[in-house]
Design a protein around this motif. Structure first.
Motif, mmCIF file in Angstrom:
data_model
loop_
_atom_site.group_PDB
_atom_site.id
_atom_site.type_symbol
_atom_site.label_atom_id
_atom_site.label_comp_id
_atom_site.label_asym_id
_atom_site.label_seq_id
_atom_site.Cartn_x
_atom_site.Cartn_y
_atom_site.Cartn_z
ATOM 1 N N PRO A 415 0.840 -1.221 0.000
ATOM 2 C CA PRO A 415 0.000 0.000 0.000
ATOM 3 C C PRO A 415 0.865 1.258 0.000
ATOM 4 C CG PRO A 415 -0.873 -1.603 1.545
ATOM 5 C CD PRO A 415 0.431 -2.164 1.071
ATOM 6 N N LYS A 416 0.462 2.238 -0.787
ATOM 7 C CA LYS A 416 1.239 3.474 -0.928
ATOM 8 C C LYS A 416 1.145 4.290 0.362
ATOM 9 C CE LYS A 416 2.131 7.071 -4.394
ATOM 10 N NZ LYS A 416 2.322 8.250 -3.581
ATOM 11 N N ARG A 417 2.289 4.550 0.961
ATOM 12 C CA ARG A 417 2.310 5.314 2.207
ATOM 13 C C ARG A 417 3.183 6.562 2.108
ATOM 14 N NH1 ARG A 417 6.812 3.486 5.524
ATOM 15 N NH2 ARG A 417 8.018 1.865 4.452
ATOM 16 N N PHE A 418 3.847 6.756 0.965
ATOM 17 C CA PHE A 418 4.664 7.942 0.758
ATOM 18 C C PHE A 418 3.954 8.892 -0.205
ATOM 19 C CE2 PHE A 418 8.712 5.205 1.417
ATOM 20 C CZ PHE A 418 8.487 5.232 2.788
ATOM 21 N N PRO A 419 4.092 10.194 -0.033
ATOM 22 C CA PRO A 419 3.492 11.144 -0.977
ATOM 23 C C PRO A 419 4.254 11.175 -2.299
ATOM 24 C CG PRO A 419 4.815 12.309 0.641
ATOM 25 C CD PRO A 419 4.798 10.863 1.072
ATOM 26 N N ASP A 420 3.644 11.817 -3.307
ATOM 27 C CA ASP A 420 4.332 12.027 -4.572
ATOM 28 C C ASP A 420 5.511 12.974 -4.363
ATOM 29 O OD1 ASP A 420 2.406 10.458 -5.766
ATOM 30 O OD2 ASP A 420 1.165 12.170 -6.382
ATOM 31 N N SER A 421 6.438 12.949 -5.307
ATOM 32 C CA SER A 421 7.644 13.774 -5.165
ATOM 33 C C SER A 421 7.382 15.240 -5.477
ATOM 34 C CB SER A 421 8.754 13.255 -6.082
ATOM 35 O OG SER A 421 8.382 13.391 -7.447
ATOM 36 N N GLY A 422 6.267 15.550 -6.111
ATOM 37 C CA GLY A 422 5.979 16.942 -6.453
ATOM 38 C C GLY A 422 4.622 17.069 -7.105
ATOM 39 N N LYS A 423 4.330 18.310 -7.554
ATOM 40 C CA LYS A 423 3.020 18.587 -8.138
ATOM 41 C C LYS A 423 2.920 18.133 -9.590
ATOM 42 C CE LYS A 423 2.168 22.622 -5.181
ATOM 43 N NZ LYS A 423 1.888 24.089 -5.162
ATOM 44 N N SER A 424 4.029 18.154 -10.306
ATOM 45 C CA SER A 424 4.004 17.803 -11.728
ATOM 46 C C SER A 424 3.615 16.343 -11.928
ATOM 47 C CB SER A 424 5.377 18.062 -12.355
ATOM 48 O OG SER A 424 5.413 17.617 -13.693
ATOM 49 N N ASP A 425 2.725 16.094 -12.885
ATOM 50 C CA ASP A 425 2.285 14.731 -13.154
ATOM 51 C C ASP A 425 3.264 13.966 -14.041
ATOM 52 O OD1 ASP A 425 -0.029 14.865 -11.634
ATOM 53 O OD2 ASP A 425 -1.218 15.677 -13.283
ATOM 54 N N HIS A 426 4.069 14.677 -14.808
ATOM 55 C CA HIS A 426 4.988 14.019 -15.746
ATOM 56 C C HIS A 426 6.344 13.836 -15.088
ATOM 57 C CE1 HIS A 426 7.271 13.262 -19.522
ATOM 58 N NE2 HIS A 426 6.114 12.729 -19.883
ATOM 59 N N VAL A 427 6.905 12.639 -15.193
ATOM 60 C CA VAL A 427 8.186 12.319 -14.561
ATOM 61 C C VAL A 427 9.101 11.646 -15.580
ATOM 62 C CG1 VAL A 427 7.239 12.117 -12.230
ATOM 63 C CG2 VAL A 427 7.272 10.108 -13.717
ATOM 64 N N ASP A 544 6.828 7.779 -6.587
ATOM 65 C CA ASP A 544 6.094 8.101 -7.810
ATOM 66 C C ASP A 544 5.732 6.811 -8.530
ATOM 67 O OD1 ASP A 544 6.219 10.873 -7.517
ATOM 68 O OD2 ASP A 544 8.218 10.971 -8.422
ATOM 69 N N ARG A 545 4.430 6.538 -8.642
ATOM 70 C CA ARG A 545 3.946 5.424 -9.442
ATOM 71 C C ARG A 545 3.398 6.001 -10.741
ATOM 72 N NH1 ARG A 545 0.897 1.533 -4.920
ATOM 73 N NH2 ARG A 545 2.667 1.484 -3.444
ATOM 74 N N PHE A 546 3.862 5.481 -11.864
ATOM 75 C CA PHE A 546 3.531 6.130 -13.126
ATOM 76 C C PHE A 546 3.269 5.111 -14.234
ATOM 77 C CE2 PHE A 546 8.104 5.688 -12.703
ATOM 78 C CZ PHE A 546 8.531 5.249 -13.937
ATOM 79 N N GLU A 547 2.484 5.540 -15.193
ATOM 80 C CA GLU A 547 2.244 4.764 -16.411
ATOM 81 C C GLU A 547 3.305 5.149 -17.426
ATOM 82 O OE1 GLU A 547 -1.345 3.789 -19.619
ATOM 83 O OE2 GLU A 547 -1.572 5.395 -18.149
ATOM 84 N N ILE A 548 4.003 4.150 -17.961
ATOM 85 C CA ILE A 548 5.118 4.418 -18.867
ATOM 86 C C ILE A 548 4.604 4.933 -20.201
ATOM 87 C CG2 ILE A 548 7.047 3.387 -20.123
ATOM 88 C CD1 ILE A 548 7.375 1.428 -17.811
ATOM 89 N N GLU A 549 5.151 6.044 -20.611
ATOM 90 C CA GLU A 549 4.813 6.659 -21.890
ATOM 91 C C GLU A 549 5.886 6.369 -22.934
ATOM 92 O OE1 GLU A 549 3.031 10.962 -22.663
ATOM 93 O OE2 GLU A 549 5.191 11.048 -22.269
ATOM 94 N N SER A 550 7.143 6.476 -22.528
ATOM 95 C CA SER A 550 8.276 6.242 -23.434
ATOM 96 C C SER A 550 9.384 5.538 -22.671
ATOM 97 C CB SER A 550 8.812 7.563 -24.001
ATOM 98 O OG SER A 550 7.808 8.267 -24.701
ATOM 99 N N LEU A 551 10.064 4.643 -23.387
ATOM 100 C CA LEU A 551 11.196 3.914 -22.817
ATOM 101 C C LEU A 551 12.232 3.730 -23.909
ATOM 102 C CD1 LEU A 551 12.524 2.209 -20.529
ATOM 103 C CD2 LEU A 551 11.243 0.244 -21.402
ATOM 104 N N GLU A 552 13.460 4.105 -23.624
ATOM 105 C CA GLU A 552 14.516 3.968 -24.630
ATOM 106 C C GLU A 552 15.858 3.733 -23.965
ATOM 107 O OE1 GLU A 552 13.320 7.665 -26.344
ATOM 108 O OE2 GLU A 552 15.138 8.705 -25.672
#
Length: 612
Positions: A415-427, A544-552
């Motif tokens: 379970p997520k117990r830490f906050p996000d690293s910031g306000k921006s949604d893109h990482v 930060d849990r995120f959906e991958i948009e690009s990977l290279e």
């Protein structure tokens, strides 16, 4: 020199003489005769004259260095060099930029001072901070009031230099540990210069206390934009060659990258400027090569276009130029990725040496082109025998997750117990790996040079520690959690039913799932770190849990590395072709099956296709 003279007499006459002597010493030891001759010619051609004094003006220097007007950074650069021209007597800044003062500027900006000042680890970081900083008059006034006695006794004599700065200042919030920085010797480079002249006794600490100074965030952002632009410059390369980076989307990308780097130093929404402890913490850890672009830029003063270098003393004609001039390779190859552009490339060069990046990178894998799977990643990356850079970007997923796939991914994590690293949604995150990629069965690979980093929305580098060696893992079935993990314990074999199959994340780690759909970056500051050190500036827990948009993945290296990869691909293709040509027409199906199993083509739960 001056050892037998009185202190008062030395102070009255020595400052100008010592500056002259140091300039002469720098010119002799740091420049070749041809460079010094060129420098003199360049200065004469650019200088204005007034009352018998030759000097350079701000707009003249900006035009000569081809600093773009759109950046609005010319005044910031002029402020810097007007301070550096007074070296080693910063209390005399700003100075008129005459010939000797410009020698100081070029020697310091190009780091050539190291040829003279070899004692100890003398760097220019604090000197550059002072050249950019403004003085906090409110804080100084408060300090002076504290120093005054309440009654009677004599007041301490204020230093005249402490009541002013080389530029006008404004009030800033004081950081908690600035006083500790001020207690240290923040003029070590100036002291080294005076030691080289055997004149240490005339040193006067006349600069404003460094704890009362800060760099205005807006000025620093402008300078960062310039540093991003000049990062790939080679010797004598014109900055005008990069003019295309100052229009449209590329200019917007330049500003965005500068914002990400500035965020490493200061939260601009809360504080108006960068303090010395932030400067001294961020640069060595996350941006050690930030100012390297100044070296070739200011070496332009050492090359005169008006000098004909083709003439020879013997009167012989110079060799004819090549009919077809050699074309320099582009900074990035034609195969462009979705994450890495010229601005991000410069950002990487601030902590990875630029000579391994500019004109040296090859795109090995892009999820958008090759497919987001472990199999396609393995096929394209594993044969590269030189360092690689993995970059991944995406958008944060909501908490609690909304879609079914997001929920399925979150169910594999605690379970997520830490906050996000910031306000921006893109990482954007990444890892620099010096060892070749391989499938890991029991233990991770990597070494102490492995670097985990974040590029957006805050630039930061997390260096490898010696606590453990859980640097990089690439796992496929039957591991319990397949995918790519950096900084986490190696995944164990698949557990039997009834036991927990949750992913075990490291204290400072990045994990990408097996389908390359989702990723998670964890910074557990409370736990004290693991395979990678904690942040030096963000002393909090975040995830930060995120959906991958690009990977290279980009390979570092030149033609030799590419040829080695081509040979390995060719060998694998021949082996695959040989397996396809195996004669299975014997009629003995059991023998044929055993042969295929020995070749690894079928067996277990395999169906003969690729396994992702």
């Amino acid at each position: 020199m001056g050892q037998g003279q009185s202190s008062d007499g030395e102070k009255k006459v020595s400052t100008e003489q010592l500056s002259h002597e140091l300039a002469r010493k720098f010119a002799k030891r740091c420049f070749t005769p041809l460079e010094l001759y060129s420098f003199q010619d360049v200065f004469r051609s650019l200088a204005d004259n007034r009352d018998g004094i030759s000097y350079l003006k701000e707009d003249t220097i900006a035009r000569f260095l081809e600093i773009p007007d759109v950046l609005g950074v010319s005044s910031v650069v002029f402020q810097m060099i007007s301070y550096l021209g007074a070296f080693p007597f910063g209390q005399d800044a700003p100075v008129v930029l005459g010939f000797e003062q410009m020698i100081m500027v070029v020697v310091i900006m190009s780091e050539r001072y190291q040829r003279v000042l070899k004692k100890g680890n003398r760097d220019r970081t604090k000197l550059l901070f002072r050249s950019l900083a403004v003085f906090d008059r409110k804080e100084s006034h408060a300090k002076n009031e504290e120093n005054e006695p309440d009654k009677g006794g004599s007041k301490s004599t204020p230093r005249p230099e402490a009541s002013r700065s080389h530029v006008a200042g404004f009030a800033v919030d004081q950081a908690t540990n600035d006083e500790e920085e001020d207690e240290e010797d923040d003029d070590d480079l100036a002291l080294a210069a005076l030691e080289s002249l055997d004149a240490i006794e005339v040193f006067r600490h006349g600069d404003a206390p460094i704890a009362q100074a800060s760099i205005p965030s807006d000025n620093f952002k402008k300078l960062i934009m310039l540093l991003i632009l000049v990062a790939p410059l080679s010797n004598q390369e014109s900055l005008a060659n990069h003019a295309e980076r100052l229009t449209g989307d590329q200019l917007e990308g330049l500003r965005k990258t500068a914002d990400n780097i500035l965020a490493a130093f200061v939260n601009v929404e809360k504080f108006p400027g960068v303090k010395i402890h932030q400067f001294n913490t961020v640069i060595p850890n996350s941006l050690p090569f930030l100012f390297n672009g100044f070296n070739p830029l200011f070496e332009h003063f050492l090359f005169s276009k008006d000098i004909d270098f083709t003439k020879r003393k013997d009167g012989a004609l110079p060799p004819p130029p090549s009919a077809v001039p050699a074309l320099e390779q582009p900074l990035l190859p034609p195969q462009r990725g979705e994450i890495l552009d010229l601005n991000v490339l410069s950002q990487l060069s601030f902590f990875i040496p630029g000579n391994t990046l500019f004109r040296q990178l090859r795109l090995l894998y892009s999820g958008g082109d090759a497919g987001f799977s472990l199999g396609s990643f393995e096929t394209r990356v594993f044969n590269w025998r030189a360092p690689t850079i993995l970059l991944v970007s995406g958008n944060r997923i909501s908490d609690p997750p909304e879609g079914g796939q997001e929920r399925a991914f979150s169910d594999t994590l605690r379970p997520k117990r830490f906050p996000d690293s910031g306000k921006s949604d893109h990482v954007t995150f990444g890892v620099y790996v010096t060892q070749p990629w391989r499938q890991t069965h029991k233990e991770c690979f990597g070494d102490s040079e492995t670097k985990l980093f974040q590029l957006e929305p805050v630039h930061e580098v997390f260096h490898a520690s010696n606590m453990n060696r859980d640097y990089v893992a690439f796992t496929k079935p039957p591991s319990a959690s397949c995918g790519i993990s950096i900084g986490s314990p190696h995944p164990k074999a698949k557990q039997t039913s009834g036991l927990s199959t949750l992913v075990n994340l490291g204290a400072v780690s990045l994990m990408l799932d097996s389908s390359f759909e989702f990723g998670v970056f964890t910074h557990n500051y409370t736990s004290g770190g693991g395979a990678f050190h904690n942040s030096e500036t963000r002393r909090t827990d975040f995830q930060d849990r995120f959906e991958i948009e690009s990977l290279e993945v980009w390979g570092c290296g030149g033609d030799a590395e590419a040829e080695e990869q081509r040979k390995r691909w060719a060998w694998e293709e021949r082996e695959a072709e040989a397996r396809r040509k195996i004669n299975l027409g014997s009629g003995d199906m059991e023998a044929d099956r055993q042969l295929l199993e020995m070749a690894g083509i079928i067996g277990g739960n395999r169906s003969g296709g690729s396994m992702n």
